[in-house]
Design a protein around this motif. Sequence first.
Motif, PDB file in Angstrom:
ATOM      1  N   THR A 127      -0.725 -12.773  -7.251  1.00  0.00           N
ATOM      2  CA  THR A 127      -1.885 -12.127  -8.044  1.00  0.00           C
ATOM      3  C   THR A 127      -1.193 -11.133  -9.024  1.00  0.00           C
ATOM      4  N   GLY A 128       0.073 -10.784  -8.937  1.00  0.00           N
ATOM      5  CA  GLY A 128       0.728  -9.860  -9.732  1.00  0.00           C
ATOM      6  C   GLY A 128       0.426  -8.483  -9.242  1.00  0.00           C
ATOM      7  N   VAL A 129      -0.384  -8.411  -7.940  1.00  0.00           N
ATOM      8  CA  VAL A 129      -0.264  -7.144  -7.390  1.00  0.00           C
ATOM      9  C   VAL A 129       0.628  -7.008  -6.151  1.00  0.00           C
ATOM     10  N   ALA A 130       1.246  -5.961  -6.093  1.00  0.00           N
ATOM     11  CA  ALA A 130       2.010  -5.971  -4.783  1.00  0.00           C
ATOM     12  C   ALA A 130       1.779  -4.436  -4.370  1.00  0.00           C
ATOM     13  N   VAL A 131       1.833  -4.292  -3.024  1.00  0.00           N
ATOM     14  CA  VAL A 131       1.894  -3.009  -2.301  1.00  0.00           C
ATOM     15  C   VAL A 131       3.297  -2.670  -1.461  1.00  0.00           C
ATOM     16  N   GLY A 132       3.828  -1.342  -1.571  1.00  0.00           N
ATOM     17  CA  GLY A 132       4.868  -1.368  -0.707  1.00  0.00           C
ATOM     18  C   GLY A 132       4.405  -0.911   0.766  1.00  0.00           C
ATOM     19  N   THR A 133       4.129   0.278   0.868  1.00  0.00           N
ATOM     20  CA  THR A 133       3.663   0.799   1.901  1.00  0.00           C
ATOM     21  C   THR A 133       2.042   0.286   2.014  1.00  0.00           C
ATOM     22  N   VAL A 134       1.925  -0.503   3.226  1.00  0.00           N
ATOM     23  CA  VAL A 134       0.346  -0.889   3.460  1.00  0.00           C
ATOM     24  C   VAL A 134      -0.601   0.135   3.749  1.00  0.00           C
ATOM     25  N   PRO A 135      -1.760   0.252   2.693  1.00  0.00           N
ATOM     26  CA  PRO A 135      -2.614   1.218   2.849  1.00  0.00           C
ATOM     27  C   PRO A 135      -3.558   1.160   3.960  1.00  0.00           C
ATOM     28  N   GLN A 136      -3.849   2.266   4.808  1.00  0.00           N
ATOM     29  CA  GLN A 136      -4.978   2.300   5.979  1.00  0.00           C
ATOM     30  C   GLN A 136      -6.336   1.575   5.364  1.00  0.00           C
ATOM     31  N   PRO A 137      -6.520   0.423   6.029  1.00  0.00           N
ATOM     32  CA  PRO A 137      -7.706  -0.277   5.988  1.00  0.00           C
ATOM     33  C   PRO A 137      -9.068   0.501   6.528  1.00  0.00           C
ATOM     34  N   VAL A 138     -10.220  -0.027   5.982  1.00  0.00           N
ATOM     35  CA  VAL A 138     -11.315   0.185   6.708  1.00  0.00           C
ATOM     36  C   VAL A 138     -11.431  -1.062   7.413  1.00  0.00           C
TER      37      VAL A 138
END
Length: 201
Positions: A127-138
């Motif tokens: 998608t062209g979007v990457a996250v380093g640290t995984v955010p805390q989800p709902v």
Amino acid sequence: MQLSSNRRVRIPAREGRAVALRAGEGLRVVTEEGGQVGDLFAVLVGTPPEWLSAAHTRGHLSRLFPAVGEQFLTDRRRPVLTLTEDTSPGRHDMLIPACDPARYRALGVRGWHASCAENLRTALAGTGVAVGTVPQPVNVFMDIPVTADGELLWRESPAGPGAAVAFRAELDCLVVVSACPQDVVGINSGGTKPLVLERLP
């Protein structure tokens, strides 16, 4: 993974899917069989990255469980999603981080085990979007109450068959939902099951 443009997206048990939403568009998450927890993430396209933050949302709402009409904030304290509908008992956890390989190793699992953290990265791949640290989800449909002495209780999801929650995007974003593969701690009533995403006008 390519973003789905279908009006209805089925998320197989233990997997995740990403859907792009424009501001004003909506998305419904349905547990058709009941009792299935979904880790919900919302990530904005841009540099530096920005994402839905359960921690910032808790501080804004002063609540552990969100209610219809309330907004979820990003880590920059901007509204990104609004909860517009809830036909479940209304238990959507904002305390527990996404399960990951380290969590399953700590629970005694040997070898590979699907996780919401890996499902997020897989769903965003390409998608062209990457996250380093995984955010805390709902964690939709997940019931983790806090006792008077501060203990967390890990309860089975109380959401019945067909229960749904719906969100309206306040900002352009990618929403990722993982049909949580947790099968060691009994949060998924009756075992892991699929979820369904429905795009709303």
